[in-house]
Scaffold this active site. Structure first.
Site, PDB file in Angstrom:
ATOM      1  N   GLU A 118       0.824  -1.206   0.000  1.00  6.05           N
ATOM      2  CA  GLU A 118       0.000   0.000   0.000  1.00  6.05           C
ATOM      3  C   GLU A 118       0.862   1.263   0.000  1.00  6.05           C
ATOM      4  O   GLU A 118       0.523   2.252  -0.659  1.00  6.05           O
ATOM      5  CB  GLU A 118      -0.937  -0.017   1.211  1.00  6.05           C
ATOM      6  CG  GLU A 118      -2.016  -1.086   1.089  1.00  6.05           C
ATOM      7  CD  GLU A 118      -2.873  -1.197   2.337  1.00  6.05           C
ATOM      8  OE1 GLU A 118      -4.087  -1.010   2.232  1.00  6.05           O
ATOM      9  OE2 GLU A 118      -2.308  -1.485   3.413  1.00  6.05           O
ATOM     10  N   GLU A 138      -4.373  -9.470   3.246  1.00  7.57           N
ATOM     11  CA  GLU A 138      -5.235  -9.207   4.406  1.00  7.57           C
ATOM     12  C   GLU A 138      -6.447 -10.128   4.464  1.00  7.57           C
ATOM     13  O   GLU A 138      -6.894 -10.537   5.546  1.00  7.57           O
ATOM     14  CB  GLU A 138      -5.686  -7.743   4.401  1.00  7.57           C
ATOM     15  CG  GLU A 138      -4.604  -6.744   4.831  1.00  7.57           C
ATOM     16  CD  GLU A 138      -3.694  -6.319   3.690  1.00  7.57           C
ATOM     17  OE1 GLU A 138      -2.895  -5.401   3.877  1.00  7.57           O
ATOM     18  OE2 GLU A 138      -3.793  -6.932   2.600  1.00  7.57           O
TER      19      GLU A 138
END
Length: 264
Positions: A118, A138
């Site tokens: 990210e 995730e």
């Protein structure tokens, strides 16, 4: 206290290095707090024109959130985070500093997982070694890519491709990332530093106010209809138009000499 992030400045370039190689540069709360102070300093320092963000060692850019710390916080009853990082250390984090005017290059060698991926997605350019691997795992941990991965990957890849990676946590190698235009260049590990230098040199040859104006206009206009993009007001373009650099570039071209940029 050990520095979790190294910060150095040289020749108009700010070098930011995640410095926890023993845990593959996993980011804990101290890391985010240190990064927050560094991003503030980068924005204040007019002498810094380009940023290079990387991870220490040759195994990982960053594997994202320090899950051991997260487990301790869960056990202590600390509320789990969701999308965004408001009121957390380092706020606003790079992933939500939407008005950063200086170009940021992610130098990726090894793993860029979770929050590490990210961070890279939030940079303007990504230069990777051919052993780099990207993933947002995730979903396999009962979490979400809350630092913008769900949003940026969906915007930066074809939607079906992005959804496949988001919903499965599958890994993406550097060649695939290059194929989809997610990274700018992929080179062998021993050529990575030179490749980054080539990019920083090119950026430093460009007029700094033009760089900031173009970056702001491109990012802010991405979701605007084209006619509104032309008529929107861009803060850095207003500064560029009235600057000495706007005159210097043309004058240097006519006089057949390299321009001397002042950023003013």
């Amino acid at each position: 206290m050990t520095e979790h992030v190294r910060y150095a400045k040289k020749d108009h370039v700010a070098y930011v290095t995640l410095n926890r190689p023993e845990v593959l540069n996993a980011m804990d709360l101290q890391t985010h707090a240190e990064l927050g102070e560094i991003w503030d300093d980068v924005e204040r320092d007019d002498d810094m024109r380009v940023v290079v963000l990387t991870g220490a060692g040759d195994r990982a850019f960053s594997v994202g959130q320090d899950l051991k710390e997260r487990s301790r916080l869960d056990a202590a009853g600390v509320e789990a985070s969701t999308f965004g990082s408001a009121d957390q250390p380092g706020w606003p984090r790079l992933t939500q500093r939407f008005d950063m005017c200086k170009p940021i290059i992610a130098r990726v060698d090894g793993y860029a997982f979770g929050g590490g991926f990210e961070l890279a997605l939030a940079c303007d350019l990504i230069v990777a070694s051919d052993r780099a691997v990207f993933a947002l795992p995730e979903v396999r941990l009962g979490l979400v890519p809350g630092a913008g991965g769900a949003f940026r990957l969906f915007r930066q890849l074809p939607q079906k491709i992005a959804m496949g990676y988001l919903l499965t946590g599958r890994w993406m190698d550097a060649a695939t990332a290059l194929w989809f235009g997610l990274v700018n260049e992929v080179v062998p590990p021993d050529e990575l530093d030179q490749c980054v230098r080539d990019w920083t040199d090119s950026l430093l040859e460009s007029a700094p106010l033009s760089v900031s104006a173009i970056k702001e206009a491109a990012l802010r206009s991405a979701d605007l209809p084209l006619d509104e993009a032309f008529t929107a007001t861009y803060r850095w373009e207003e500064r560029r138009r009235g600057s000495s650099d706007a005159v210097e570039g043309v004058r240097a071209f006519v006089e057949k000499r390299p321009p001397v940029w002042t950023g003013r």
